[in-house]
Design a protein around this motif. Sequence first.
Motif, PDB file in Angstrom:
ATOM      1  N   HIS A 267      35.947  38.965 -20.246  1.00 12.69           N
ATOM      2  CA  HIS A 267      35.102  39.392 -21.363  1.00 12.69           C
ATOM      3  C   HIS A 267      35.650  38.845 -22.683  1.00 12.69           C
ATOM      4  CE1 HIS A 267      33.973  42.197 -24.616  1.00 12.69           C
ATOM      5  NE2 HIS A 267      32.799  42.187 -24.001  1.00 12.69           N
ATOM      6  N   ARG A 270      35.113  35.120 -22.836  1.00 10.23           N
ATOM      7  CA  ARG A 270      33.709  34.729 -22.958  1.00 10.23           C
ATOM      8  C   ARG A 270      33.185  34.914 -24.389  1.00 10.23           C
ATOM      9  NH1 ARG A 270      30.061  35.367 -18.196  1.00 10.23           N
ATOM     10  NH2 ARG A 270      31.361  35.335 -16.343  1.00 10.23           N
ATOM     11  N   THR A 271      33.708  35.934 -25.094  1.00  4.37           N
ATOM     12  CA  THR A 271      33.151  36.248 -26.410  1.00  4.37           C
ATOM     13  C   THR A 271      33.314  35.089 -27.408  1.00  4.37           C
ATOM     14  OG1 THR A 271      33.454  38.560 -25.936  1.00  4.37           O
ATOM     15  CG2 THR A 271      33.116  38.010 -28.227  1.00  4.37           C
ATOM     16  N   LEU A 273      34.002  32.052 -26.671  1.00  8.31           N
ATOM     17  CA  LEU A 273      33.341  30.894 -26.056  1.00  8.31           C
ATOM     18  C   LEU A 273      31.831  30.954 -26.295  1.00  8.31           C
ATOM     19  CD1 LEU A 273      34.264  28.481 -24.367  1.00  8.31           C
ATOM     20  CD2 LEU A 273      33.674  29.785 -22.312  1.00  8.31           C
ATOM     21  N   ALA A 274      31.281  32.171 -26.284  1.00  7.75           N
ATOM     22  CA  ALA A 274      29.845  32.353 -26.532  1.00  7.75           C
ATOM     23  C   ALA A 274      29.488  31.864 -27.927  1.00  7.75           C
ATOM     24  CB  ALA A 274      29.480  33.826 -26.369  1.00  7.75           C
TER      25      ALA A 274
ATOM     26  N   ILE B  16      28.023  36.233 -33.342  1.00  9.06           N
ATOM     27  CA  ILE B  16      26.902  36.245 -32.394  1.00  9.06           C
ATOM     28  C   ILE B  16      25.659  36.820 -33.094  1.00  9.06           C
ATOM     29  CG2 ILE B  16      26.050  37.242 -30.210  1.00  9.06           C
ATOM     30  CD1 ILE B  16      28.207  35.165 -29.707  1.00  9.06           C
ATOM     31  N   ALA B  86      28.983  39.897 -21.530  1.00  6.26           N
ATOM     32  CA  ALA B  86      30.090  38.995 -21.222  1.00  6.26           C
ATOM     33  C   ALA B  86      30.783  39.437 -19.935  1.00  6.26           C
ATOM     34  CB  ALA B  86      31.089  38.989 -22.372  1.00  6.26           C
ATOM     35  N   PRO B 108      28.915  33.103 -22.124  1.00  7.39           N
ATOM     36  CA  PRO B 108      28.231  32.385 -23.203  1.00  7.39           C
ATOM     37  C   PRO B 108      26.773  32.068 -22.844  1.00  7.39           C
ATOM     38  CG  PRO B 108      30.174  31.173 -22.383  1.00  7.39           C
ATOM     39  CD  PRO B 108      29.939  32.286 -21.470  1.00  7.39           C
ATOM     40  N   PHE B 109      25.913  32.176 -23.843  1.00  4.27           N
ATOM     41  CA  PHE B 109      24.485  31.946 -23.600  1.00  4.27           C
ATOM     42  C   PHE B 109      23.996  30.807 -24.487  1.00  4.27           C
ATOM     43  CE2 PHE B 109      22.799  33.606 -27.582  1.00  4.27           C
ATOM     44  CZ  PHE B 109      23.913  34.271 -28.078  1.00  4.27           C
TER      45      PHE B 109
END
Lengths: 484, 126
Positions: A267, A270-271, A273-274, B16, B86, B108-109
């Motif tokens: 998690h 990913r954050t 990386l998002a 985000i 996530a 990731p989107f």
Amino acid sequence: MEKESVNVTRGKYIPLLVLLMIVGGAACLWAGEVNLRTLTTVQMPLFTAGILFFLAACAGLLSLANSRTGQRRLARNLSQMVNQGKLAYVDCPSTTVMGLTAAVNDAVSYAERAVDDAKSRVDEIAIELKVALAARHHAEAILHSISDAVLVTDVFDEVVLANEAAAKAFGFNLAESTRSPIDKLLKDQKMIELIRDMRQGSTRNTRRIIEHAMTTPAGGNQAFKVTFAAVPGQDNKAAGVVAVLHDMTKEKEVAAMKNDFVSHVSHELRTPLASIKAYVEMLIDGEAEDEKTEREFYDIIQSEANRLGRLIDNILNISRIESGLVKINKQPHSLMVILKEAVEVITPQSTLKNITLTDKLPPVFYQVLADKDTLYQGVLNLLSNAVKYTPDGGRISVVTSIDEATRRVTVKITDTGVGIPPKDLPFVFDKFYRVEANNKMAKGTGLGLSLVKHIVETVHQGTILAESEVGKGSCFGFELDLLE
Amino acid sequence: MAENKRILVADDESHILHVVSLKLRNAGYDVLTARDGQEAYDLAVAEKPDLLITDYHMPQMSGLELCQKLKQDPSTSGIPAIMLSARGYHLEPQDTEQSGILRMLSKPFSPRQLLATVNEVLNRAA
């Protein structure tokens, strides 16, 4: 000692000897009345025979007397031996019982050898017994020192051996457990059945391993890995059963924590990386309306990439310190300088939350032997936690104090944050541990405090400190030795 | 098609929140933002948006709790939701029923894909 009877013939010949003496005596008296020269050829042999009979009778009587003295002495010697309870050679000068004395002495000598043999056998047995007792104590010490519960039963399903861990797991009194039937001692029906099954089964199936959950005496539920082994007996039947119970609670917790950790880490990774992926795509799609926005996107991508890097460093550092792979370079450093730097770095974050961050650091140049990078990282982690778990408008203070007697410096970082429940406090330094109640307050991997503990204790041989009260705040810190 | 449609975006990650808002605004949507579950709930009740895009893991109230709470309230139960996660959360049919979550996108989107999903959900809703 075997008693030997000495059989001596006595008194049997006395009437015969007396008769011979009377005959001999009469012959002598008769000879006194007759003139020897006048004796006829018939009278002469009779007279001679009478004399001879008399002499023989005297000799017989003398010999008999001698023999009786010898026998008495022999008997006295033997009874002395019996009274004193020890073997001794008999000493009898009488010639008539010489053979008997020799036979008695032979018997004594044989008995002495037998006694000596028996004595050395007794000594051997005593040594063997000592060795066996020592081995038993040794085995018992091993049994009691192992943390797994061990229970040994016999062919009657009675306990013959158990250790403290078994007493604790099953909730029985160890002192009273020996020879207790398992169905009276154990409350867990499944365990009783399993032990019985194992005993009744063929010894060819010597081992069986199962996972079994039991209700603990305290009322909780505990998972065990139970190994049953049959004690080989006669006719392919088990003479008993050894049950070893390994507590799986910790393993299961660790496995759950690892799963949780992987989930947390993914998690956390990913954050950032998002963000990177999203902003890159926005740039590609030309969604940034002007150069300023474009610049802003690049900055975000860079800072998020840095964040990702720091996160990976943190994870790697902890595993490196744990496995001893990290390079430690300890030099004399001013602890105050390290603290100041960390406070300066964290100030923007505390300002964002309106938190008052104060430090009371003495201007004195106290030095500690420190690996600057890791110690700085540790202080930063403590400060970052204080900011994360302190609500807006709170206070954080960094205070140091010196104990001149022990030559140690204490650093305390105190906050007015949410605090940690007492049940969680002992575990906050465990890797991956997260305080459930504070999960919503801030995100984390459960690695920060674990890393601090490693830095303080493993790298700097210091002592980690933690106090907390729910709703009032927490105080984390450490103690280090001062450099002379 | 995007005219007059209001979308509430909830995420505690400011970057985000920023990028999603920008993408949707550029596509012509009105965007409301919230930084935690509670703020998102209050905004949803007050503003009745046409769509909710929410992160799963948020302080105060998780994205799932937020959606369930909105679903229980008759005044907000009709708001469809898209969840960003996530954690690789797998969407179950009952999630839609109990919380109104129609789509799940994992982080990731791709903002492009998110916009396509938003268009699809709103067209269906409309």
